[in-house]
Design a protein around this motif. Structure first.
Motif, PDB file in Angstrom:
ATOM      1  N   TYR A   1       0.818  -1.210   0.000  1.00 23.00           N
ATOM      2  CA  TYR A   1       0.000   0.000   0.000  1.00 23.00           C
ATOM      3  C   TYR A   1       0.853   1.262   0.000  1.00 23.00           C
ATOM      4  CZ  TYR A   1      -3.594  -3.318   1.540  1.00 23.00           C
ATOM      5  OH  TYR A   1      -4.454  -4.387   1.636  1.00 23.00           O
ATOM      6  N   GLY A   2       0.225   2.374  -0.387  1.00 20.06           N
ATOM      7  CA  GLY A   2       0.855   3.685  -0.281  1.00 20.06           C
ATOM      8  C   GLY A   2       2.180   3.744  -1.012  1.00 20.06           C
ATOM      9  N   SER A   3       3.202   4.225  -0.314  1.00 17.82           N
ATOM     10  CA  SER A   3       4.510   4.399  -0.929  1.00 17.82           C
ATOM     11  C   SER A   3       5.121   3.071  -1.356  1.00 17.82           C
ATOM     12  CB  SER A   3       5.456   5.121   0.042  1.00 17.82           C
ATOM     13  OG  SER A   3       6.711   5.332  -0.546  1.00 17.82           O
ATOM     14  N   LEU A   4       4.864   2.001  -0.614  1.00 16.39           N
ATOM     15  CA  LEU A   4       5.383   0.696  -1.016  1.00 16.39           C
ATOM     16  C   LEU A   4       4.764   0.261  -2.334  1.00 16.39           C
ATOM     17  CD1 LEU A   4       5.525  -1.416   2.292  1.00 16.39           C
ATOM     18  CD2 LEU A   4       7.351  -0.110   1.187  1.00 16.39           C
ATOM     19  N   GLY A   5       3.484   0.576  -2.507  1.00 15.08           N
ATOM     20  CA  GLY A   5       2.822   0.244  -3.759  1.00 15.08           C
ATOM     21  C   GLY A   5       3.243   1.138  -4.900  1.00 15.08           C
ATOM     22  N   ALA A   6       3.517   2.412  -4.590  1.00 17.37           N
ATOM     23  CA  ALA A   6       3.849   3.384  -5.632  1.00 17.37           C
ATOM     24  C   ALA A   6       5.230   3.160  -6.220  1.00 17.37           C
ATOM     25  CB  ALA A   6       3.740   4.797  -5.073  1.00 17.37           C
ATOM     26  N   THR A   7       6.206   2.900  -5.379  1.00 14.39           N
ATOM     27  CA  THR A   7       7.592   2.792  -5.861  1.00 14.39           C
ATOM     28  C   THR A   7       8.221   1.448  -5.529  1.00 14.39           C
ATOM     29  OG1 THR A   7       8.505   3.810  -3.848  1.00 14.39           O
ATOM     30  CG2 THR A   7       7.879   5.294  -5.636  1.00 14.39           C
ATOM     31  N   GLY A   8       7.369   0.468  -5.209  1.00 12.18           N
ATOM     32  CA  GLY A   8       7.890  -0.826  -4.785  1.00 12.18           C
ATOM     33  C   GLY A   8       8.714  -1.545  -5.826  1.00 12.18           C
ATOM     34  N   ILE A   9       8.287  -1.514  -7.085  1.00 13.98           N
ATOM     35  CA  ILE A   9       9.035  -2.239  -8.112  1.00 13.98           C
ATOM     36  C   ILE A   9      10.424  -1.635  -8.275  1.00 13.98           C
ATOM     37  CG2 ILE A   9       9.145  -2.728 -10.585  1.00 13.98           C
ATOM     38  CD1 ILE A   9       6.172  -3.205 -10.569  1.00 13.98           C
TER      39      ILE A   9
ATOM     40  N   MET B   1       2.013  -2.870   4.349  1.00 15.87           N
ATOM     41  CA  MET B   1       1.866  -4.108   3.584  1.00 15.87           C
ATOM     42  C   MET B   1       1.066  -5.114   4.394  1.00 15.87           C
ATOM     43  SD  MET B   1       5.827  -5.453   3.930  1.00 15.87           S
ATOM     44  CE  MET B   1       5.538  -7.183   3.549  1.00 15.87           C
ATOM     45  N   THR B   2       0.183  -5.844   3.717  1.00  9.49           N
ATOM     46  CA  THR B   2      -0.627  -6.871   4.369  1.00  9.49           C
ATOM     47  C   THR B   2      -0.296  -8.228   3.783  1.00  9.49           C
ATOM     48  OG1 THR B   2      -2.449  -5.353   4.859  1.00  9.49           O
ATOM     49  CG2 THR B   2      -2.966  -7.699   4.817  1.00  9.49           C
ATOM     50  N   LEU B   3       0.043  -9.161   4.645  1.00  9.03           N
ATOM     51  CA  LEU B   3       0.359 -10.531   4.260  1.00  9.03           C
ATOM     52  C   LEU B   3      -0.775 -11.439   4.713  1.00  9.03           C
ATOM     53  CD1 LEU B   3       4.004 -10.227   5.433  1.00  9.03           C
ATOM     54  CD2 LEU B   3       3.437 -11.001   3.126  1.00  9.03           C
ATOM     55  N   VAL B   4      -1.223 -12.319   3.827  1.00 10.53           N
ATOM     56  CA  VAL B   4      -2.303 -13.248   4.142  1.00 10.53           C
ATOM     57  C   VAL B   4      -1.859 -14.659   3.777  1.00 10.53           C
ATOM     58  CG1 VAL B   4      -4.708 -13.891   3.722  1.00 10.53           C
ATOM     59  CG2 VAL B   4      -4.038 -11.475   3.673  1.00 10.53           C
ATOM     60  N   ALA B   5      -1.932 -15.560   4.746  1.00  9.71           N
ATOM     61  CA  ALA B   5      -1.642 -16.975   4.512  1.00  9.71           C
ATOM     62  C   ALA B   5      -2.958 -17.740   4.478  1.00  9.71           C
ATOM     63  CB  ALA B   5      -0.732 -17.526   5.618  1.00  9.71           C
ATOM     64  N   ARG B   6      -3.129 -18.582   3.463  1.00 10.18           N
ATOM     65  CA  ARG B   6      -4.379 -19.337   3.305  1.00 10.18           C
ATOM     66  C   ARG B   6      -4.115 -20.839   3.298  1.00 10.18           C
ATOM     67  NH1 ARG B   6      -8.574 -16.018   2.064  1.00 10.18           N
ATOM     68  NH2 ARG B   6      -8.000 -13.909   1.346  1.00 10.18           N
ATOM     69  N   GLY B   7      -5.150 -21.576   3.756  1.00 13.11           N
ATOM     70  CA  GLY B   7      -5.075 -23.024   3.803  1.00 13.11           C
ATOM     71  C   GLY B   7      -5.633 -23.673   2.566  1.00 13.11           C
TER      72      GLY B   7
ATOM     73  N   TYR C   1       1.871  -4.922   8.311  1.00 17.00           N
ATOM     74  CA  TYR C   1       3.117  -4.388   8.847  1.00 17.00           C
ATOM     75  C   TYR C   1       3.365  -3.005   8.270  1.00 17.00           C
ATOM     76  CZ  TYR C   1       4.349  -9.109  10.453  1.00 17.00           C
ATOM     77  OH  TYR C   1       4.367 -10.326  11.088  1.00 17.00           O
ATOM     78  N   TYR C   2       4.060  -2.189   9.056  1.00 19.16           N
ATOM     79  CA  TYR C   2       4.490  -0.872   8.606  1.00 19.16           C
ATOM     80  C   TYR C   2       6.014  -0.855   8.613  1.00 19.16           C
ATOM     81  CZ  TYR C   2      -0.321   0.126   9.925  1.00 19.16           C
ATOM     82  OH  TYR C   2      -1.683   0.091  10.054  1.00 19.16           O
ATOM     83  N   SER C   3       6.586  -0.392   7.507  1.00 14.79           N
ATOM     84  CA  SER C   3       8.032  -0.214   7.428  1.00 14.79           C
ATOM     85  C   SER C   3       8.300   1.256   7.710  1.00 14.79           C
ATOM     86  CB  SER C   3       8.537  -0.596   6.026  1.00 14.79           C
ATOM     87  OG  SER C   3       9.932  -0.450   5.932  1.00 14.79           O
ATOM     88  N   VAL C   4       8.774   1.544   8.919  1.00 16.25           N
ATOM     89  CA  VAL C   4       8.753   2.912   9.433  1.00 16.25           C
ATOM     90  C   VAL C   4      10.051   3.678   9.222  1.00 16.25           C
ATOM     91  CG1 VAL C   4       6.982   2.349  11.135  1.00 16.25           C
ATOM     92  CG2 VAL C   4       9.389   2.144  11.761  1.00 16.25           C
ATOM     93  N   GLY C   5      10.952   3.131   8.402  1.00  8.80           N
ATOM     94  CA  GLY C   5      12.189   3.832   8.092  1.00  8.80           C
ATOM     95  C   GLY C   5      13.401   3.169   8.715  1.00  8.80           C
ATOM     96  N   GLY C   6      14.519   3.207   8.009  1.00 10.62           N
ATOM     97  CA  GLY C   6      15.755   2.654   8.531  1.00 10.62           C
ATOM     98  C   GLY C   6      15.761   1.149   8.688  1.00 10.62           C
ATOM     99  N   GLY C   7      14.808   0.460   8.046  1.00 13.84           N
ATOM    100  CA  GLY C   7      14.697  -0.982   8.193  1.00 13.84           C
ATOM    101  C   GLY C   7      13.876  -1.417   9.390  1.00 13.84           C
ATOM    102  N   PHE C   8      13.413  -0.468  10.201  1.00 14.03           N
ATOM    103  CA  PHE C   8      12.577  -0.794  11.352  1.00 14.03           C
ATOM    104  C   PHE C   8      11.157  -1.119  10.885  1.00 14.03           C
ATOM    105  CE2 PHE C   8      15.944   1.843  13.084  1.00 14.03           C
ATOM    106  CZ  PHE C   8      16.242   1.243  14.302  1.00 14.03           C
TER     107      PHE C   8
END
Length: 497
Positions: free
Chosen positions: A55-63, A131-137, A148-155
């Motif tokens: 989502y957001g910035s991860l979605g915009a410039t993720g590739i 980013m949202t991760l979903v595991a399915r059976g 999860y939120y990636s809040v900068g600096g790898g945190f």
């Protein structure tokens, strides 16, 4: 006093892979943690598929930042600190159709590139990097779902949990630069010594010294790799590497009898690191990957041109291992292990002691930016990344040049003040333009800030705390299109190809 702002040097300076701490290292850690949660809960064997929405910035410039590659590598259980960078590059983008993914390194599941989706216009309230991760059976049921939120600096931070606070009861606690200066004044400590005492709450002095040496070795190895590489960086921009060409030119000039050009070497060091970062190589967050070239460049500049010139004499030791001047930072055991009959070994020991002082000083300053503003380009613009790194480098250089605590704070304030409002607008979503040159420009700014501070007595009108708060407010007011979305600034005014 509330929770201490201090962040360990071994978290702030983490060894990882390029090109981005928030868009590569953070998502990789989040995906790896997600896989580990499945293992620890006993649900791993129930999972047949995992999807990830960026989502957001991860979605915009993720590739452009290699985010989906990092997610796949993390789901496979790979650690950004130890992984071979080549194992991350292409983990998603070059994945053969039908190849199964070893979830957590052990559980083969079906996975294809379409299982990572991009939602740039969906901005979750927790942070722009979400980013949202979903595991399915087997029957399509949700086994586990986490955001999860990636809040900068790898945190990273998992949705629903409080911002992660260091549980260690730091012996020296501070929430602001003013408190840090007062604390050091009361105890007659340098800023680096205060940081070292906090680090020793987690590990013995010898391990602190060895850990800081590993960080520096990784930084210097990155500089060297970048100076020796050539060719074109990955991505549609086809940006040519320049650090190696500049190195060759400077070495040729020196061999021909020309004088050393420290300022040009300084810029080459910064270019070298950020070109390695853009290529997805081994990089140390400092405090982020996008700004990773500034601290190593300034530290290498001191190491090569100043440490043995008398300008860094505050860190020197005699052949008997005794300090020369009052500015020496401890780690006596590490120095005592060196044979002082060897002048080269003496010089090496002195420089390493200086680098530890540099890194610890920068850690204390970086902690203030992270706690009271941001080190995330997606949250605060490039002022939060390059500005913070420049201030940390300026403070570190002032420390190893024998500056007082007040002069260190002044240097950091000068450096940060002149980055206020800096936008994050990577062309093509790649950490290349303007990011690489921006590091090469900020490194000399850090040196200038240190020199200005050292010429004064530490007193100044604008405090570092005021500048940090201004940076925070500016980041809030800045339009989201100038914060690592590639929707404004250079990103929309430069033809990509």
């Amino acid at each position: 006093m509330g929770v201490s702002a201090y962040v360990s040097a071994f978290e702030l300076f983490s060894i990882g892979v390029g090109p981005s701490s928030s868009h590569t290292v953070g998502p990789m850690r989040a995906a790896r943690e997600f896989a580990a949660r499945l293992r620890d809960s006993g649900d791993l064997d129930r999972v047949v598929r995992v999807t990830c929405a960026l989502y957001g910035s991860l979605g915009a410039t993720g590739i452009g930042h290699g985010t989906p590659d990092a997610v796949v590598a993390g789901l496979a259980g790979l650690d950004p600190e130890t992984v071979d960078p080549s194992a991350v590059r292409g983990a998603w983008s070059g994945r053969p159709a039908g190849e199964r993914l070893p979830l957590d390194g052990t559980r083969p599941i079906d996975f294809d590139t379409g299982d990572v989706t991009f939602e740039p216009r969906t901005r979750l309230p927790g942070h722009p990097n979400a980013m949202t991760l979903v595991a399915r059976g087997e029957g399509g049921e949700v086994v586990c779902e986490e955001t999860y939120y990636s809040v900068g600096g790898g945190f990273i931070r998992r949705d629903g949990e409080a911002p992660r606070v260091q549980a260690t009861p730091w012996p020296l606690r501070f929430d602001s630069a003013a408190e840090l200066l007062a604390l050091c004044d009361d105890r007659d400590l340098t800023i680096a010594e205060a940081a070292r005492r906090n680090e020793q709450a987690l590990r013995p002095e010898e391990e602190v010294a060895a850990g800081l040496d590993r960080i520096w070795d990784a930084m210097s190895a990155c500089v060297d790799a970048g100076l020796r590489a050539d060719g074109v960086l990955p991505g549609v921009l086809e940006v040519r590497r320049r650090a190696g060409l500049i190195r060759a030119q400077l070495e040729h000039a020196s061999a021909a009898g020309g004088r050393e050009l420290p300022g040009e070497w300084l810029g080459a060091y910064a270019l070298a690191v950020n070109e390695e970062n853009a290529a997805g190589g081994r990089v140390v967050t400092a405090p982020t990957n996008g700004a990773a070239g500034i601290l190593p460049a300034v530290a290498m500049y001191w190491w090569r041109f100043l440490a043995d010139s008398g300008l860094g004499a505050g860190n020197a030791v005699t052949p008997n291992g005794e300090p020369v001047g009052s500015a020496l930072l401890g780690f006596g055991d590490a120095v005592a292990a060196v044979s002082f009959e060897d002048e080269a070994a003496v010089a090496e020991a002195n420089r390493r002691r200086g680098i530890r002082r540099f890194l610890l000083t920068a850690t204390a300053l970086g902690s203030l930016f992270k706690a009271n503003a941001s080190i995330s380009g997606a949250e605060g613009g490039c002022q939060a990344e390059v500005g913070s790194a420049c201030a940390m480098a300026a403070g570190g250089l002032t420390a190893v040049m024998g500056g007082t605590n007040a002069q260190i704070e002044n240097a950091a304030e000068i450096a940060m003040e002149h980055h206020l409002g800096l936008t994050c607008d990577p062309v093509g979503g790649l950490v290349q333009i303007p990011c690489i040159e921006r590091n090469a420009v900020a490194a000399p700014t850090a040196v200038t800030a240190a020199r200005l501070a050292l010429r004064g007595d530490g007193s100044h009108f604008v405090s570092l705390d005021a500048v940090v708060e201004t940076m925070r407010q500016t980041g809030i007011d800045m339009s989201h299109k100038y914060k690592e979305t590639s929707e404004g600034g250079l990103a929309v005014n430069v033809i990509e190809c």
